[in-house]
Design an enzyme around this catalytic site. Structure first.
Site, mmCIF file in Angstrom:
data_model
loop_
_atom_site.group_PDB
_atom_site.id
_atom_site.type_symbol
_atom_site.label_atom_id
_atom_site.label_comp_id
_atom_site.label_asym_id
_atom_site.label_seq_id
_atom_site.Cartn_x
_atom_site.Cartn_y
_atom_site.Cartn_z
ATOM 1 N N ARG A 147 0.816 -1.269 -0.015
ATOM 2 C CA ARG A 147 0.005 0.030 0.185
ATOM 3 C C ARG A 147 0.840 1.381 0.097
ATOM 4 O O ARG A 147 0.354 2.228 -0.096
ATOM 5 C CB ARG A 147 -0.904 0.073 1.130
ATOM 6 C CG ARG A 147 -2.096 -0.763 0.982
ATOM 7 C CD ARG A 147 -2.942 -1.438 2.432
ATOM 8 N NE ARG A 147 -1.828 -2.233 3.230
ATOM 9 C CZ ARG A 147 -2.561 -2.678 4.282
ATOM 10 N NH1 ARG A 147 -3.582 -2.145 4.911
ATOM 11 N NH2 ARG A 147 -1.640 -3.578 5.057
ATOM 12 N N GLY A 168 2.113 -14.248 5.411
ATOM 13 C CA GLY A 168 1.313 -13.711 6.754
ATOM 14 C C GLY A 168 2.098 -13.741 7.999
ATOM 15 O O GLY A 168 3.263 -14.192 7.929
ATOM 16 N N ASP A 201 6.029 -1.988 11.365
ATOM 17 C CA ASP A 201 5.421 -0.613 10.972
ATOM 18 C C ASP A 201 4.728 0.032 12.084
ATOM 19 O O ASP A 201 3.700 0.806 11.537
ATOM 20 C CB ASP A 201 4.399 -0.882 9.613
ATOM 21 C CG ASP A 201 3.273 -1.989 9.973
ATOM 22 O OD1 ASP A 201 3.503 -2.628 10.993
ATOM 23 O OD2 ASP A 201 2.687 -1.992 9.098
ATOM 24 N N GLU A 248 -9.454 -9.673 11.278
ATOM 25 C CA GLU A 248 -9.081 -8.967 10.597
ATOM 26 C C GLU A 248 -10.161 -7.948 9.790
ATOM 27 O O GLU A 248 -11.356 -8.402 9.635
ATOM 28 C CB GLU A 248 -8.130 -9.536 9.482
ATOM 29 C CG GLU A 248 -6.912 -9.782 9.810
ATOM 30 C CD GLU A 248 -6.345 -8.992 10.674
ATOM 31 O OE1 GLU A 248 -5.770 -7.960 10.145
ATOM 32 O OE2 GLU A 248 -6.109 -9.356 12.087
ATOM 33 N N LYS A 272 32.378 27.966 3.814
ATOM 34 C CA LYS A 272 32.711 26.380 3.557
ATOM 35 C C LYS A 272 34.001 25.972 4.293
ATOM 36 O O LYS A 272 34.685 26.472 3.986
ATOM 37 C CB LYS A 272 32.526 26.043 2.297
ATOM 38 C CG LYS A 272 32.378 24.469 1.971
ATOM 39 C CD LYS A 272 33.243 23.629 1.209
ATOM 40 C CE LYS A 272 34.888 24.208 1.040
ATOM 41 N NZ LYS A 272 35.693 23.249 0.186
ATOM 42 N N TYR A 292 39.558 27.146 -5.709
ATOM 43 C CA TYR A 292 39.710 26.032 -6.386
ATOM 44 C C TYR A 292 40.161 26.331 -7.755
ATOM 45 O O TYR A 292 39.838 27.345 -8.454
ATOM 46 C CB TYR A 292 38.003 25.590 -6.589
ATOM 47 C CG TYR A 292 37.706 24.596 -7.519
ATOM 48 C CD1 TYR A 292 38.378 23.330 -7.232
ATOM 49 C CD2 TYR A 292 36.841 24.498 -8.379
ATOM 50 C CE1 TYR A 292 37.837 22.084 -7.878
ATOM 51 C CE2 TYR A 292 36.196 23.532 -9.192
ATOM 52 C CZ TYR A 292 36.919 22.422 -8.941
ATOM 53 O OH TYR A 292 36.818 21.053 -9.646
ATOM 54 N N SER A 336 36.984 45.859 0.369
ATOM 55 C CA SER A 336 36.037 45.449 -0.335
ATOM 56 C C SER A 336 36.485 44.812 -1.869
ATOM 57 O O SER A 336 37.423 45.244 -2.313
ATOM 58 C CB SER A 336 35.060 46.724 -0.735
ATOM 59 O OG SER A 336 34.700 47.030 0.619
ATOM 60 N N ALA A 392 41.258 48.016 -1.382
ATOM 61 C CA ALA A 392 39.796 47.503 -1.917
ATOM 62 C C ALA A 392 40.173 47.003 -3.381
ATOM 63 O O ALA A 392 41.225 47.670 -4.034
ATOM 64 C CB ALA A 392 38.783 48.519 -2.136
HETATM 65 C C1 UD1 Z 1 -1.659 -6.575 11.452
HETATM 66 C C2 UD1 Z 1 -2.747 -7.354 12.013
HETATM 67 C C3 UD1 Z 1 -3.999 -6.478 12.678
HETATM 68 C C4 UD1 Z 1 -3.337 -5.443 13.255
HETATM 69 C C5 UD1 Z 1 -2.372 -4.353 12.650
HETATM 70 C C6 UD1 Z 1 -1.920 -3.641 13.475
HETATM 71 C C7 UD1 Z 1 -2.335 -9.661 11.490
HETATM 72 C C8 UD1 Z 1 -2.961 -10.698 10.639
HETATM 73 N N1 UD1 Z 1 -2.906 -8.363 11.292
HETATM 74 O O1 UD1 Z 1 -2.535 -6.111 10.442
HETATM 75 O O2 UD1 Z 1 -4.686 -7.459 13.383
HETATM 76 O O3 UD1 Z 1 -4.483 -4.649 13.680
HETATM 77 O O4 UD1 Z 1 -1.382 -5.303 12.145
HETATM 78 O O5 UD1 Z 1 -1.094 -2.535 12.790
HETATM 79 O O6 UD1 Z 1 -1.470 -9.909 11.904
HETATM 80 N N2 UD1 Z 1 4.977 -9.152 7.865
HETATM 81 C C9 UD1 Z 1 5.869 -10.034 7.609
HETATM 82 N N3 UD1 Z 1 5.914 -11.210 6.884
HETATM 83 C C10 UD1 Z 1 4.383 -11.486 6.386
HETATM 84 C C11 UD1 Z 1 3.282 -10.590 6.390
HETATM 85 C C12 UD1 Z 1 3.630 -9.504 7.117
HETATM 86 O O7 UD1 Z 1 7.046 -9.903 8.244
HETATM 87 O O8 UD1 Z 1 4.243 -12.481 5.643
HETATM 88 C C13 UD1 Z 1 5.233 -8.109 8.566
HETATM 89 C C14 UD1 Z 1 5.061 -6.758 7.710
HETATM 90 O O9 UD1 Z 1 6.195 -6.425 7.177
HETATM 91 C C15 UD1 Z 1 4.811 -5.662 8.862
HETATM 92 C C16 UD1 Z 1 4.013 -6.533 9.887
HETATM 93 O O10 UD1 Z 1 4.424 -7.908 9.605
HETATM 94 O O11 UD1 Z 1 5.759 -4.942 9.350
HETATM 95 C C17 UD1 Z 1 2.557 -6.265 9.963
HETATM 96 O O12 UD1 Z 1 1.788 -6.898 8.411
HETATM 97 P P1 UD1 Z 1 0.637 -6.031 7.797
HETATM 98 O O13 UD1 Z 1 0.368 -6.584 6.502
HETATM 99 O O14 UD1 Z 1 1.016 -4.445 7.598
HETATM 100 O O15 UD1 Z 1 -0.498 -6.249 8.670
HETATM 101 P P2 UD1 Z 1 -1.939 -5.352 8.863
HETATM 102 O O16 UD1 Z 1 -2.830 -5.854 7.579
HETATM 103 O O17 UD1 Z 1 -1.595 -4.018 9.172
HETATM 104 CA CA CA Z 2 0.258 -2.858 9.266
#
Ligand code: UD1
Ligand code: CA
Length: 456
Positions: free
Chosen positions: A14, A78, A103, A155, A347, A383, A401, A419
């Site tokens: 996103r 996931g 994040d 979710e 500088k 330079y 000046s 000057a």
């Molecule tokens: C996730 C939570 C949600 C919560 C939200 C809070 C889940 C299923 N959902 O949703 O309940 O409200 O965070 O901000 O956990 N990542 C991986 N590997 C993967 C997928 C994701 O490392 O395979 C990492 C991403 O880089 C990110 C974090 O996990 O830093 C969260 O992933 P993201 O896809 O942003 O989850 P959300 O949809 O925000």
């Molecule tokens: Ca997130």
């Protein structure tokens, strides 16, 4: 014992960016660095970070953190799948695992400390951080029984219309008893809208799982798109600016001012409108910065004024006045009680105490003594088209000046340069230098008019 795992393998679709989401900068630091900062109150025995999308870039960006263990998640299936990658590195681990989304950059260290404390004193299988949001859209909804015992997390995209009414959301911050989590992780299914393995599904299997509401819900903002990134920046700025005002700094117009959280300010500093303070900057007591100034990675002494000017990577001693429209860059060092005036660029230059460069000058690779007066329009020609050369100017010397000092050159102390001189050779102490063509006056000379010319 506590281990920490940060989930940072996702691309962050996103964000619509080639840069992995967790490397996007927020006020001078990447999102994931901010997550690491939020661990300040916890002394984890291990810190693991799950990387996947452009893991080369993430590893490189985090090379200053030698204690991090990188765990590769080659396919991003996931958040549950991400944590499954820890089963092998943590096979012998006994204790609690704090899991953080990479994040979620605004968490306060105290929030994590108290979450962990609750988790340990209540002896929960899992304890999750939640918030009651005015607008819970996009977050997983947390369902509890009366005693904050979590029954499930759904979710946003999997919620029914009725479930979407629940404003209690999952912050993406969890403490797990690792022995319990590692047992249920292999049972996760991907039967949801995204066909992903959700870490959040473990809460329906574990027992007991407790929800703890965060006090300030701004802390748990997750960054999924650029709009949330900008919103996080403004929250961070409000926090930083409120703290400085409480500490005795005047911000005349906080809305038009930005201050990185790496900046240090002393009491009775006044920050005028349209001013930006960045990087490792220190501003000492009584100084007035702005309006319209940018100070980056610089040390500004006491009672300095900086008006409509840019100062980067430089040091300015006390009681100096800078601007309007001055530019100091590349390791400039200005002494006490100096004056750097209008349209002056410095500088890699060192100025002794009480030296003035008041108008329209460029000094590069220059060192001056004390009480030097650099006349209006003085330029160091440092330079030659290939290399930069140094200029030295002794104590109390005055350049006229529009003088040009052609480097490399050393001008002694107590020298006066006439000057308009172009000085190409070293000058001893205590003398007057005139290095320009002498003025010629031809009495009675005038251009003959055409009518006076003889007919052709
Ligand atoms: C996730 C939570 C949600 C919560 C939200 C809070 C889940 C299923 N959902 O949703 O309940 O409200 O965070 O901000 O956990 N990542 C991986 N590997 C993967 C997928 C994701 O490392 O395979 C990492 C991403 O880089 C990110 C974090 O996990 O830093 C969260 O992933 P993201 O896809 O942003 O989850 P959300 O949809 O925000
Ligand atoms: Ca997130």
């Amino acid at each position: 014992m506590v281990a920490v795992a940060i989930l940072a393998a996702g691309r962050g679709t996103r964000m619509k960016s080639h840069l992995p989401k967790v490397l996007h900068p927020l006020g001078g630091r990447s999102l994931v660095e901010r997550v690491l900062q939020s661990l300040a109150e916890i002394q984890p025995s291990r810190q693991l970070i799950i990387v996947g999308y452009r893991s080369d870039l993430v590893q490189e960006a985090l090379s200053p953190y030698p204690d991090l263990e990188f765990v590769e998640q080659t396919e991003q299936l996931g958040t549950g799948h991400a944590v499954q990658q820890l089963l092998s590195p943590l096979v012998d681990f006994e204790g609690d695992l704090l899991v953080l989304n990479g994040d979620v950059p605004l968490l306060r260290p105290q929030t994590l400390k108290s979450l962990l404390h609750t988790h340990q004193t209540k002896q929960n299988a899992a304890t999750i951080l939640t918030a009651q949001l005015p607008d819970p859209k996009g977050y997983g909804r947390v369902f509890c029984d009366g005693q904050n015992i979590v029954t499930q997390i759904v979710e946003d995209r999997d919620c029914t219309a009725a479930q979407k009414q629940n404003r209690r959301i999952n912050a993406g911050v969890y403490c797990f008893r690792w022995a319990d989590l590692s047992r249920v992780l292999p049972q996760l299914q991907s039967n949801n809208d995204q066909q992903e393995y959700y870490l959040t599904d473990t809460v329906s299997i574990l027992e007991p799982v407790m929800a703890v509401d965060v006090e300030d819900h701004q802390e748990i903002l997750g960054i999924n798109d650029r709009k949330q990134l900008a919103n996080a920046y403004s929250i961070l700025q409000t926090r930083v600016k409120d703290d400085w005002m409480k500490a005795g700094v005047t911000l005349i117009d906080p809305d038009s001012t930005t201050i990185d959280d790496t900046v240090q300010l002393q009491p009775d500093v006044i920050v005028e409108p349209q001013t930006h303070l960045r990087g490792k900057t220190l501003i000492q007591a009584g100084s007035r910065i702005g309006p319209g100034s940018l100070i980056e990675n610089s040390q500004i002494g006491e009672n300095v004024t900086v008006l409509y000017s840019v100062v980067t990577d430089s040091t300015v001693a006390a009681n100096t006045r800078i601007g309007p429209y001055a530019h100091l860059r590349g390791q400039v060092q200005v002494g006490d009680g100096c004056r750097i005036g209008n349209f002056v660029e410095l500088k890699k230059t060192t100025l002794g105490d009480r030296t003035n460069v008041a108008h329209l000058s460029y000094l590069g690779d220059t060192t001056t003594g004390e009480r030097v007066n650099v006349g209006a329009g003085t330029i160091t020609a440092n330079y030659d088209g290939v290399n930069k050369h140094p200029t030295q100017i002794g104590d109390r010397t005055k350049t006229g000046s529009n003088s040009v000092l052609v480097a490399p050159i050393t001008v002694g102390a107590d020298v006066n340069i006439a000057a308009g001189s172009t000085v190409t050779e070293d000058v001893p102490n205590d003398c007057l230098v005139i290095a320009r063509a002498r003025q010629v006056v031809k009495p009675g000379w005038r251009l003959k008019s055409r009518s006076e010319e003889p007919p052709q």
